[in-house]
Design a protein around this motif. Sequence first.
Motif, mmCIF file in Angstrom:
data_model
loop_
_atom_site.group_PDB
_atom_site.id
_atom_site.type_symbol
_atom_site.label_atom_id
_atom_site.label_comp_id
_atom_site.label_asym_id
_atom_site.label_seq_id
_atom_site.Cartn_x
_atom_site.Cartn_y
_atom_site.Cartn_z
ATOM 1 N N ARG A 126 1.389 10.190 9.932
ATOM 2 C CA ARG A 126 2.040 9.069 9.247
ATOM 3 C C ARG A 126 3.034 9.629 8.238
ATOM 4 N NH1 ARG A 126 0.105 9.257 4.170
ATOM 5 N NH2 ARG A 126 -2.053 9.923 3.818
ATOM 6 N N SER A 127 3.791 8.714 7.634
ATOM 7 C CA SER A 127 4.719 9.124 6.591
ATOM 8 C C SER A 127 3.941 9.456 5.330
ATOM 9 C CB SER A 127 5.706 7.993 6.308
ATOM 10 O OG SER A 127 6.571 8.344 5.250
ATOM 11 N N VAL A 128 4.131 10.659 4.807
ATOM 12 C CA VAL A 128 3.390 11.066 3.614
ATOM 13 C C VAL A 128 4.143 10.652 2.355
ATOM 14 C CG1 VAL A 128 2.223 12.979 4.735
ATOM 15 C CG2 VAL A 128 4.445 13.360 3.675
ATOM 16 N N ILE A 200 12.139 8.368 12.828
ATOM 17 C CA ILE A 200 12.787 7.333 12.020
ATOM 18 C C ILE A 200 11.789 6.251 11.640
ATOM 19 C CG2 ILE A 200 14.520 5.498 12.070
ATOM 20 C CD1 ILE A 200 16.307 7.366 13.689
ATOM 21 N N GLU A 201 10.870 5.939 12.554
ATOM 22 C CA GLU A 201 9.853 4.934 12.265
ATOM 23 C C GLU A 201 8.968 5.338 11.091
ATOM 24 O OE1 GLU A 201 7.612 4.284 15.789
ATOM 25 O OE2 GLU A 201 9.219 3.194 16.826
ATOM 26 N N ARG A 202 8.809 6.646 10.881
ATOM 27 C CA ARG A 202 7.951 7.130 9.798
ATOM 28 C C ARG A 202 8.667 7.206 8.456
ATOM 29 N NH1 ARG A 202 4.481 11.990 12.725
ATOM 30 N NH2 ARG A 202 3.185 10.622 14.015
ATOM 31 N N LEU A 203 9.957 6.973 8.461
ATOM 32 C CA LEU A 203 10.662 6.930 7.188
ATOM 33 C C LEU A 203 10.224 5.691 6.420
ATOM 34 C CD1 LEU A 203 14.342 7.761 8.292
ATOM 35 C CD2 LEU A 203 12.623 9.341 7.397
ATOM 36 N N THR A 204 10.344 5.737 5.105
ATOM 37 C CA THR A 204 10.062 4.540 4.328
ATOM 38 C C THR A 204 11.157 3.521 4.593
ATOM 39 O OG1 THR A 204 11.322 5.244 2.389
ATOM 40 C CG2 THR A 204 9.031 5.990 2.527
ATOM 41 N N GLU A 205 10.915 2.279 4.218
ATOM 42 C CA GLU A 205 11.898 1.233 4.463
ATOM 43 C C GLU A 205 13.233 1.548 3.795
ATOM 44 O OE1 GLU A 205 12.483 -3.595 3.763
ATOM 45 O OE2 GLU A 205 10.571 -2.621 3.322
ATOM 46 N N THR A 209 16.903 2.357 5.559
ATOM 47 C CA THR A 209 18.088 1.575 5.191
ATOM 48 C C THR A 209 19.252 2.495 4.838
ATOM 49 O OG1 THR A 209 16.722 -0.250 4.360
ATOM 50 C CG2 THR A 209 19.016 -0.151 3.616
ATOM 51 N N VAL A 210 18.971 3.530 4.049
ATOM 52 C CA VAL A 210 20.013 4.477 3.658
ATOM 53 C C VAL A 210 20.591 5.173 4.884
ATOM 54 C CG1 VAL A 210 20.481 6.640 2.445
ATOM 55 C CG2 VAL A 210 19.149 4.844 1.326
ATOM 56 N N VAL A 211 19.719 5.641 5.765
ATOM 57 C CA VAL A 211 20.173 6.329 6.987
ATOM 58 C C VAL A 211 21.038 5.406 7.831
ATOM 59 C CG1 VAL A 211 19.400 7.272 9.201
ATOM 60 C CG2 VAL A 211 18.290 7.997 7.079
ATOM 61 N N SER A 212 20.605 4.162 7.978
ATOM 62 C CA SER A 212 21.362 3.200 8.783
ATOM 63 C C SER A 212 22.730 2.908 8.180
ATOM 64 C CB SER A 212 20.563 1.893 8.906
ATOM 65 O OG SER A 212 21.308 0.914 9.607
ATOM 66 N N LEU A 213 22.770 2.663 6.876
ATOM 67 C CA LEU A 213 24.034 2.331 6.220
ATOM 68 C C LEU A 213 24.989 3.523 6.185
ATOM 69 C CD1 LEU A 213 22.799 0.146 3.219
ATOM 70 C CD2 LEU A 213 23.888 -0.639 5.333
ATOM 71 N N GLN A 237 18.749 10.892 -3.424
ATOM 72 C CA GLN A 237 17.373 11.367 -3.221
ATOM 73 C C GLN A 237 16.776 10.799 -1.942
ATOM 74 O OE1 GLN A 237 15.183 10.307 -6.749
ATOM 75 N NE2 GLN A 237 15.536 12.294 -7.706
ATOM 76 N N LEU A 238 16.958 9.498 -1.728
ATOM 77 C CA LEU A 238 16.420 8.858 -0.526
ATOM 78 C C LEU A 238 17.030 9.465 0.733
ATOM 79 C CD1 LEU A 238 16.477 5.133 -1.719
ATOM 80 C CD2 LEU A 238 14.429 6.488 -1.219
ATOM 81 N N HIS A 239 18.325 9.736 0.701
ATOM 82 C CA HIS A 239 18.999 10.362 1.840
ATOM 83 C C HIS A 239 18.430 11.749 2.101
ATOM 84 C CE1 HIS A 239 22.216 12.973 3.527
ATOM 85 N NE2 HIS A 239 22.329 11.967 4.372
ATOM 86 N N SER A 240 18.246 12.519 1.032
ATOM 87 C CA SER A 240 17.740 13.886 1.178
ATOM 88 C C SER A 240 16.335 13.892 1.762
ATOM 89 C CB SER A 240 17.737 14.590 -0.184
ATOM 90 O OG SER A 240 19.045 14.699 -0.693
ATOM 91 N N LYS A 241 15.472 13.026 1.245
ATOM 92 C CA LYS A 241 14.096 12.984 1.747
ATOM 93 C C LYS A 241 14.056 12.524 3.202
ATOM 94 C CE LYS A 241 12.316 10.664 -1.803
ATOM 95 N NZ LYS A 241 11.305 10.033 -2.680
ATOM 96 N N ALA A 242 14.925 11.578 3.560
ATOM 97 C CA ALA A 242 14.966 11.121 4.946
ATOM 98 C C ALA A 242 15.361 12.266 5.880
ATOM 99 C CB ALA A 242 15.958 9.962 5.083
#
Length: 261
Positions: A126-128, A200-205, A209-213, A237-242
């Motif tokens: 799962r996503s940690v 991608i499914e394991r990324l947080t919401e 969103t960041v990856v998609s945009l 930060q969200l982009h980097s973690k993704a």
Amino acid sequence: MIQQKSHLSNMDVWKQWKEEGLIPAKQSLIETYLPLVDYVSNRLSIGLPKNVAKEDLASFGIMGLIDAIEKFDYQRGLQFETYASWRIRGAIIDGLRQGDWVPRSIREKSKKIEEAYQKLEQQYLRSVTDTEISAYLQVSESEFQQMVQEIAITTVCSIDDPIREEDSETRLSLLIDEKAKNPEYKVNEFYLKETLAKAIERLTEKERTVVSLFYFEELSLSEIAEVMALSPSRISQLHSKAILRLRGSLSRHKSQLFEES
């Protein structure tokens, strides 16, 4: 995205360059697609250190554009803008890397976090959380967030990077004619898409969103910050973690993706 003519409308120019070797035709193609360099370099400049000049990015990008024009096969029916954008992007990042623009310590932190995501998400399936990653790295959550912020500039990867460290096959080699796919390619493509979709499914919401945009809607990080009502640093930060999660997932499935090809 840049408003440009399709390469199909420049067929005569391509023919003059590729079949007749006319230098004026090549120069015409460079001038036509030069705005791609500005577009790609402007996107890549977001989050880079202030000591990296945009003029340097453009210089690297122009070399990538010239390389793309020299290698592009206009008769295969592919979109030149897409091919050239990846070439320009790769040339810019390769140029920056040759200039040692990222300290080794930052690269080491990036590798440690990527390996942490890889191991823990394989273990838990799962996503940690940030808490779990911080505990694994034996740092506080605030220290982890600082690490992520520091490595934000390393989460842009070159299309010319090897898919596997032990060989020379690159992501660019996967951009081949749809009509010319062989069975091995189709198998690898299927597993790659399946693996990437699961990752991608394991990324947080918010990460999804960041990856998609960023990658599909082609918004800048500052524009995404406005859309999501978050600070640009938080979006970074969200982009980097993704990206680190996705890298970890793809690394975990290397054998499944490639060893049987």
